[in-house]
Write a protein that holds these residues in place. Structure first.
Motif, PDB file in Angstrom:
ATOM      1  N   THR A  33       0.790  -1.271   0.062  1.00 34.67           N
ATOM      2  CA  THR A  33       0.137   0.144   0.100  1.00 34.67           C
ATOM      3  C   THR A  33       0.814   1.288   0.103  1.00 34.67           C
ATOM      4  N   ILE A  34       1.916   1.015   0.827  1.00 29.98           N
ATOM      5  CA  ILE A  34       2.833   2.387   0.893  1.00 29.98           C
ATOM      6  C   ILE A  34       3.435   2.753  -0.478  1.00 29.98           C
ATOM      7  N   LEU A  35       3.955   1.740  -0.990  1.00 27.77           N
ATOM      8  CA  LEU A  35       4.835   1.799  -2.098  1.00 27.77           C
ATOM      9  C   LEU A  35       3.955   2.325  -3.412  1.00 27.77           C
TER      10      LEU A  35
ATOM     11  N   ALA B  82       4.408   5.671  -5.410  1.00 26.36           N
ATOM     12  CA  ALA B  82       4.346   5.666  -6.904  1.00 26.36           C
ATOM     13  C   ALA B  82       3.444   6.669  -7.391  1.00 26.36           C
ATOM     14  N   LYS B  83       2.065   6.582  -7.023  1.00 29.18           N
ATOM     15  CA  LYS B  83       1.104   7.586  -7.281  1.00 29.18           C
ATOM     16  C   LYS B  83       1.725   9.109  -7.268  1.00 29.18           C
ATOM     17  N   GLU B  84       2.398   9.238  -5.951  1.00 32.94           N
ATOM     18  CA  GLU B  84       2.707  10.350  -5.718  1.00 32.94           C
ATOM     19  C   GLU B  84       3.696  10.989  -6.857  1.00 32.94           C
ATOM     20  N   LEU B  85       4.694  10.187  -6.809  1.00 37.96           N
ATOM     21  CA  LEU B  85       5.772  10.455  -7.852  1.00 37.96           C
ATOM     22  C   LEU B  85       5.222  10.606  -9.110  1.00 37.96           C
TER      23      LEU B  85
ATOM     24  N   ALA C 156      13.167   2.106   7.759  1.00 41.70           N
ATOM     25  CA  ALA C 156      13.294   3.429   7.242  1.00 41.70           C
ATOM     26  C   ALA C 156      12.317   4.166   6.503  1.00 41.70           C
ATOM     27  N   LEU C 157      11.596   3.238   5.921  1.00 40.76           N
ATOM     28  CA  LEU C 157      10.471   3.744   5.006  1.00 40.76           C
ATOM     29  C   LEU C 157       9.228   4.134   5.688  1.00 40.76           C
ATOM     30  N   TRP C 158       9.107   3.413   6.759  1.00 41.94           N
ATOM     31  CA  TRP C 158       7.737   3.540   7.582  1.00 41.94           C
ATOM     32  C   TRP C 158       8.074   4.951   8.562  1.00 41.94           C
TER      33      TRP C 158
ATOM     34  N   VAL D 218       6.930   9.942   3.740  1.00 41.17           N
ATOM     35  CA  VAL D 218       5.970   8.947   3.450  1.00 41.17           C
ATOM     36  C   VAL D 218       4.865   8.906   4.403  1.00 41.17           C
ATOM     37  N   ARG D 219       4.772   9.241   5.690  1.00 42.53           N
ATOM     38  CA  ARG D 219       3.711   9.619   6.284  1.00 42.53           C
ATOM     39  C   ARG D 219       2.741  10.861   5.821  1.00 42.53           C
ATOM     40  N   ASP D 220       3.232  11.505   5.292  1.00 41.51           N
ATOM     41  CA  ASP D 220       2.612  12.965   4.653  1.00 41.51           C
ATOM     42  C   ASP D 220       2.072  12.409   3.310  1.00 41.51           C
ATOM     43  N   VAL D 221       2.451  11.571   2.664  1.00 45.18           N
ATOM     44  CA  VAL D 221       1.872  11.131   1.520  1.00 45.18           C
ATOM     45  C   VAL D 221       0.631  10.355   2.009  1.00 45.18           C
ATOM     46  N   LEU D 222       0.890   9.479   2.664  1.00 48.88           N
ATOM     47  CA  LEU D 222      -0.345   8.574   3.245  1.00 48.88           C
ATOM     48  C   LEU D 222      -1.441   9.458   3.641  1.00 48.88           C
ATOM     49  N   LYS D 223      -1.182  10.450   4.443  1.00 50.43           N
ATOM     50  CA  LYS D 223      -2.247  11.455   4.788  1.00 50.43           C
ATOM     51  C   LYS D 223      -2.792  11.950   3.844  1.00 50.43           C
ATOM     52  N   ARG D 224      -2.188  12.794   2.973  1.00 45.57           N
ATOM     53  CA  ARG D 224      -2.690  13.381   1.820  1.00 45.57           C
ATOM     54  C   ARG D 224      -3.545  12.570   0.995  1.00 45.57           C
ATOM     55  N   GLN D 225      -3.042  11.364   0.813  1.00 45.52           N
ATOM     56  CA  GLN D 225      -4.029  10.545   0.027  1.00 45.52           C
ATOM     57  C   GLN D 225      -5.081   9.770   0.776  1.00 45.52           C
TER      58      GLN D 225
END
Ligand SMILES: Nc1nc2c(ncn2[C@@H]2O[C@H](COP(=O)(O)OP(=O)(O)OP(=O)(O)O)[C@@H](O)[C@H]2O)c(=O)[nH]1
Ligand SMILES: [Mg+2]
Length: 517
Positions: free
Chosen positions: A110-112, A116-119, A236-238, A243-250
């Protein structure tokens, strides 16, 4: 005259009449045969009577509860199992370990995917954020997204092997060919209880397996080895703020709310064995239905058997609920009140809370179930609180909420009152219905309320009372309010505390046909 004509008209008389010219010996044999037939008949009657009485006694000693609703059923069952026996998962830890790993892998997929979507969405900006997306690794090294994906690919690859093993060797459709691409994360589902043996059999085959937990620590193919090797990248990723910001934004909410990822250090440890709390948190979608039976071995309800039916809750699974309605003494329905801003996985057009409300209306108003006591757990209160604390607005998704305070006490009270209103509108007035706020992933421990055993009930009663009372978020106020209010205390005790009560108040048989499903 009338007697003569009757004997000629009676069709039975012709068959029962002694044969013409019957000798005294033949008559004696015939009478003896008739006596024997009567004796056998009486014996059969007696056996049937005894069986009927035994069945009645058995039914009186049996309580069946059906778990329904969209989310939280299996977790509730796990709470019950854990409280029935501390060692219930002891033999199954190797298989649950695989489920924890699968849940972790699903979260990383889910994170990756989100990254990918963000990038992708920002790649046409003047200075590509992909250039900026650098993860700091141990030892001062760094890795960009593409490299992180590559480094984590072994973790994604073990998913198919784990699923295949849990499914008894059959490939999971979406992970065929060991495809580790960033496809839509798949919810792993299981049918029945057989999967729990998937990793156990391994234990018995392997002489090296540790007798305590059933895990062969020397097995080079143990998925824990790969997770352990990739632990630095995973952590490192978690732990990366971006990464947290991207999850929140999406608006991505991990199924376990990050419970396992927050504990990666422990879970990716080389000798990781899941605790009971971990097992309670695991997610494995139920397909079909499974029956769990507990028989009280001590206490006042010794001999009482509880049957809990856990069923799949997704929309496609609901037709399989119907056969259970025929023979159930109470329905425990779970509605996730935190889901007011979410949609169903299987149908993105439908709001999850709305789906639960519709189901509640159907259950309350269904005539076939009119005499079945209903218990509703408004579940995932912990998530509701987290959401509201982080600023998610109820009003935005539920306009009727108006300008009420956007906090947990107000929102939970509001939702509870809505479900209570539906009950009043749609349920027969004499039906017993109880609604509680719960957080099923919060394991309840022994508490001062073991003194409740002063009331008339058995062990199972305490379990249900604990679930109803001790998991409530605003624990102390509610429990004391409960204890201080004789009326609510009485009703709680009567409906939940005694299996005997439910057995005695069993409704008459019903048709399995449920029009609304
Ligand atoms: N935070 C939080 N998570 C919960 C709670 N109850 C259940 N969950 C999580 O919600 C997810 C779904 O729970 P399950 O118990 O598997 O739901 P279910 O009703 O059995 O779902 P199906 O088998 O698909 O019908 C799991 O990840 C649980 O850990 C709760 O009270 N709080
Ligand atoms: Mg389930």
């Amino acid at each position: 005259m009338s007697r003569v004509s009757l004997s000629f008209d009676d069709p039975f008389e012709r068959f029962l009449r002694p044969p013409p010219g019957e000798t005294p010996e033949e008559k004696a044999a015939r009478l003896e045969q008739e006596e024997e037939a009567k004796r056998i008949n009486a014996e059969i009657e007696e056996a049937l009577k005894a069986e009927r009485a035994a069945s009645k006694r058995r039914r009186a000693q049996e309580v069946s509860i059906l778990l329904l609703g969209e989310s939280g059923k299996t977790t509730t069952l796990k709470q019950l199992l854990l409280n029935f026996s501390d060692t219930v998962f002891a033999e199954e830890r190797a298989s649950w370990r695989a489920v924890v790993f699968l849940n972790v892998i699903t979260s990383f997929k889910t994170i990756l995917q989100a990254l990918a979507k963000e990038l992708e969405s920002t790649s046409d900006s003047p200075r590509s954020p992909a250039d900026d997306f650098v993860i700091q690794l141990d030892g001062g090294t760094t890795a960009r997204f593409a490299e992180m994906k590559m480094r984590l690919s072994p973790v994604l690859h073990i998913e198919s092997a784990l699923v295949r093993k849990l499914n008894g060797g059959t490939d999971w459709p979406n992970t065929k060919n060991g495809n580790a691409s960033l496809q839509q994360p798949t919810e792993v589902s299981v049918r029945g209880q057989g999967w729990k043996k998937a990793f156990q059999s391994h234990r018995h085959q392997s002489a090296k397996a540790n007798a305590g937990d059933g895990i062969d620590w020397d097995d080079r193919e143990d998925p824990g080895v790969i997770l352990n090797a990739c632990r630095n990248e995973m952590m490192a990723l978690w732990n990366n703020q971006r990464v947290r910001d991207v999850l929140k934004r999406q608006k991505i909410l991990l199924e376990d709310s990050g419970f396992f990822l927050d504990q990666l250090d422990r879970i990716t440890g080389r000798r990781y064995v899941p605790t009971d709390d971990d097992i309670l948190r695991t997610r494995l979608k139920t397909v079909g239905a499974s029956e769990h039976t507990f028989t009280m071995t001590s206490g006042p309800e010794k001999g009482m058997t509880w049957k809990i039916y856990d069923v799949g809750g997704s929309r496609t699974q609901r037709p399989s609920w119907a056969p259970f309605f025929d023979d159930v003494d109470a329905i425990l329905c779970l509605a996730p009140i935190s889901a007011f801003d979410q949609v169903l996985t299987e149908d993105k057009r439908i709001n999850r809370l709305e789906d639960s409300i519709n189901l509640w209306i159907e259950l309350c108003s269904n005539k076939i179930l009119a005499k079945v006591p209903l218990i509703l757990f408004l579940n995932k209160c912990d998530l509701l609180k987290t959401k509201l604390d982080s600023g998610v607005s109820v009003k935005k998704y539920v306009p009727s909420y108006g300008d009420r305070k956007n906090d947990f006490p107000t929102a939970s009270q509001y939702f509870q009152s809505k479900f209570e209103y539906i009950k009043k509108q749609h349920s027969p007035s004499d039906r017993e219905v109880y609604i509680h706020l719960t957080s099923m992933t919060v394991r309840f421990r022994s508490s001062p309320f073991t003194s409740l055993s002063l009331w008339r009930k058995g062990e199972m009663a305490l379990i249900l009372l604990h679930i109803c009372l001790l998991l409530v978020l605003d624990l102390h106020c509610r429990i004391w309010a409960m204890l201080c209010n004789p009326q609510s205390r009485q009703s709680m005790v009567s409906i939940l505390s005694s299996g005997q009560y439910l057995a005695e108040h069993r409704r008459p048989g019903r048709s399995a046909d449920l029009p609304f499903l």
